[in-house]
Design a protein around this motif. Structure first.
Motif, PDB file in Angstrom:
ATOM      1  N   ASP A 233      38.956  89.499   5.222  1.00 35.97           N
ATOM      2  CA  ASP A 233      37.638  89.066   4.748  1.00 35.97           C
ATOM      3  C   ASP A 233      36.979  90.102   3.860  1.00 35.97           C
ATOM      4  O   ASP A 233      36.083  89.754   3.058  1.00 35.97           O
ATOM      5  CB  ASP A 233      36.730  88.762   5.934  1.00 35.97           C
ATOM      6  CG  ASP A 233      37.164  87.528   6.710  1.00 35.97           C
ATOM      7  OD1 ASP A 233      37.932  86.731   6.129  1.00 35.97           O
ATOM      8  OD2 ASP A 233      36.783  87.389   7.885  1.00 35.97           O
ATOM      9  N   TYR A 234      37.402  91.332   3.965  1.00 38.58           N
ATOM     10  CA  TYR A 234      36.716  92.401   3.242  1.00 38.58           C
ATOM     11  C   TYR A 234      37.587  93.064   2.156  1.00 38.58           C
ATOM     12  O   TYR A 234      37.055  93.762   1.288  1.00 38.58           O
ATOM     13  CB  TYR A 234      36.256  93.494   4.231  1.00 38.58           C
ATOM     14  CG  TYR A 234      35.380  92.948   5.312  1.00 38.58           C
ATOM     15  CD1 TYR A 234      34.033  92.642   5.075  1.00 38.58           C
ATOM     16  CD2 TYR A 234      35.900  92.713   6.586  1.00 38.58           C
ATOM     17  CE1 TYR A 234      33.229  92.119   6.097  1.00 38.58           C
ATOM     18  CE2 TYR A 234      35.103  92.202   7.599  1.00 38.58           C
ATOM     19  CZ  TYR A 234      33.772  91.907   7.349  1.00 38.58           C
ATOM     20  OH  TYR A 234      32.983  91.380   8.342  1.00 38.58           O
ATOM     21  N   TYR A 235      38.904  92.853   2.255  1.00 42.32           N
ATOM     22  CA  TYR A 235      39.815  93.540   1.317  1.00 42.32           C
ATOM     23  C   TYR A 235      40.742  92.530   0.651  1.00 42.32           C
ATOM     24  O   TYR A 235      41.205  91.564   1.288  1.00 42.32           O
ATOM     25  CB  TYR A 235      40.654  94.600   2.036  1.00 42.32           C
ATOM     26  CG  TYR A 235      39.839  95.789   2.476  1.00 42.32           C
ATOM     27  CD1 TYR A 235      39.633  96.862   1.613  1.00 42.32           C
ATOM     28  CD2 TYR A 235      39.261  95.817   3.754  1.00 42.32           C
ATOM     29  CE1 TYR A 235      38.863  97.950   2.024  1.00 42.32           C
ATOM     30  CE2 TYR A 235      38.499  96.905   4.149  1.00 42.32           C
ATOM     31  CZ  TYR A 235      38.309  97.973   3.271  1.00 42.32           C
ATOM     32  OH  TYR A 235      37.535  99.045   3.674  1.00 42.32           O
ATOM     33  N   LEU A 236      40.966  92.765  -0.599  1.00 36.79           N
ATOM     34  CA  LEU A 236      41.931  91.973  -1.350  1.00 36.79           C
ATOM     35  C   LEU A 236      43.362  92.288  -0.909  1.00 36.79           C
ATOM     36  O   LEU A 236      43.635  93.360  -0.340  1.00 36.79           O
ATOM     37  CB  LEU A 236      41.793  92.263  -2.855  1.00 36.79           C
ATOM     38  CG  LEU A 236      40.471  91.927  -3.526  1.00 36.79           C
ATOM     39  CD1 LEU A 236      40.447  92.505  -4.928  1.00 36.79           C
ATOM     40  CD2 LEU A 236      40.260  90.414  -3.549  1.00 36.79           C
ATOM     41  N   ASP A 237      44.277  91.359  -1.188  1.00 34.15           N
ATOM     42  CA  ASP A 237      45.696  91.705  -1.040  1.00 34.15           C
ATOM     43  C   ASP A 237      46.008  92.909  -1.930  1.00 34.15           C
ATOM     44  O   ASP A 237      45.539  93.008  -3.072  1.00 34.15           O
ATOM     45  CB  ASP A 237      46.583  90.548  -1.480  1.00 34.15           C
ATOM     46  CG  ASP A 237      46.492  89.345  -0.566  1.00 34.15           C
ATOM     47  OD1 ASP A 237      45.911  89.473   0.524  1.00 34.15           O
ATOM     48  OD2 ASP A 237      47.011  88.284  -0.963  1.00 34.15           O
ATOM     49  N   ALA A 238      46.797  93.849  -1.392  1.00 30.97           N
ATOM     50  CA  ALA A 238      47.200  95.006  -2.204  1.00 30.97           C
ATOM     51  C   ALA A 238      48.164  94.562  -3.296  1.00 30.97           C
ATOM     52  O   ALA A 238      48.935  93.607  -3.118  1.00 30.97           O
ATOM     53  CB  ALA A 238      47.849  96.067  -1.321  1.00 30.97           C
ATOM     54  N   GLU A 239      48.109  95.235  -4.404  1.00 28.64           N
ATOM     55  CA  GLU A 239      49.079  94.973  -5.464  1.00 28.64           C
ATOM     56  C   GLU A 239      50.460  95.398  -4.968  1.00 28.64           C
ATOM     57  O   GLU A 239      50.640  96.469  -4.381  1.00 28.64           O
ATOM     58  CB  GLU A 239      48.711  95.738  -6.724  1.00 28.64           C
ATOM     59  CG  GLU A 239      49.642  95.468  -7.896  1.00 28.64           C
ATOM     60  CD  GLU A 239      49.210  96.194  -9.164  1.00 28.64           C
ATOM     61  OE1 GLU A 239      49.996  96.211 -10.120  1.00 28.64           O
ATOM     62  OE2 GLU A 239      48.086  96.741  -9.193  1.00 28.64           O
ATOM     63  N   THR A 240      51.441  94.535  -5.215  1.00 30.60           N
ATOM     64  CA  THR A 240      52.806  94.830  -4.760  1.00 30.60           C
ATOM     65  C   THR A 240      53.297  96.154  -5.351  1.00 30.60           C
ATOM     66  O   THR A 240      53.138  96.418  -6.546  1.00 30.60           O
ATOM     67  CB  THR A 240      53.763  93.710  -5.167  1.00 30.60           C
ATOM     68  OG1 THR A 240      53.342  92.492  -4.538  1.00 30.60           O
ATOM     69  CG2 THR A 240      55.192  94.027  -4.762  1.00 30.60           C
TER      70      THR A 240
END
Length: 260
Positions: free
Chosen positions: A73-80
């Motif tokens: 809810d607070y963080y985007l998916d990390a870039e691969t």
């Protein structure tokens, strides 16, 4: 807006085919979700799971491992994040046993060489330096002439193994003589016999007594020594010979015994 998160995935260390499974790890962001791994080339490496998972080497080659981390809810998916995983071919070694000296025309037939290769499974093959001295059929060597030559063993690699370093052994093809003569005219051992006499056309042959006097000399051995010197039979005892052609020299003794 959701905050970004970054995966820290350190470079991977090169591996060699046959190495044990190894652990993989990466540091993710603050979402608290695990970093997960996937292999982009399952033919080279298998890797699934999260931190602490094992990477299994399948074949030599270049693989890529991708690391991902889901957001919340607070963080985007990390870039691969991706890293190359190099899997080098493994070396292989030939164990080539020494070849004993062989005798020309001694009736023993071809000699079977013994050589074992590495794990590629490819056969060990051979080549001979001087085919006038010896010839090969598979792993069997047959003497053809007096002299010295070398035989080299090879093993090809494959997808996972390098070619083995060639291994060379020296082969001496020697002269065989009978060292006992009984010149009593019974038709047995009356002359000094050399089974390979036809190979000696370019060799100088000398026979001496124990004080160094030359009793017999010739080039080639068309006329065998009948244990005479100056028309007379030599006494029983030990005599010595030298058979030479340049650097190729054979030396030995002859025992003369008279029997009734």
């Amino acid at each position: 807006h959701k905050a970004p998160q970054v995966i820290t995935f350190n470079p991977l260390v090169d591996k060699t085919y046959g190495d044990a499974d190894f652990l993989i790890a990466a540091t993710g962001g603050n979402s608290g979700n695990p970093v997960t791994f996937t292999s982009a080339n399952l033919h080279v490496i298998e890797c699934t799971g999260t931190n602490g998972s094992l990477v299994k080497i399948q074949n030599a080659g270049l693989g890529v491992i991708y690391a991902d981390q889901a957001g919340n809810d607070y963080y985007l998916d990390a870039e691969t994040a991706g890293q190359y995983q190099v899997v080098l071919k493994a070396p292989q070694v030939i164990n080539f046993q020494d070849i004993p000296s062989l005798f020309l025309n001694d009736g023993s037939g071809p000699y079977t060489m013994v050589a074992t290769g590495g794990a590629s499974g490819n056969p060990v093959t051979f080549s001979v330096e001087h085919q006038t001295i010896a010839t090969l059929l598979g792993n069997q060597v047959t003497p053809r002439n007096l002299g010295r030559t070398s035989i080299t063993a090879y093993q090809a690699g494959n997808e996972n193994y390098f070619d083995a370093m060639p291994v060379t052994q020296v082969l001496d093809v020697l002269l065989k003589t009978y060292n006992f003569v009984s010149p009593n005219s019974d038709g047995k051992n009356d002359t000094w016999e050399i089974p390979q006499a036809d190979a000696l056309s370019e060799y100088n042959i000398h026979i001496f007594n124990n004080i160094g006097e030359t009793l017999y000399e010739s080039k080639g051995y068309d006329t065998p020594w009948d244990c005479t010197y100056d028309g007379k039979k030599v006494p029983f005892g030990t005599y010595y010979y030298i058979i030479e052609n340049g650097d190729h020299v054979f030396k030995g003794f002859i025992t003369v015994r008279y029997r009734d």
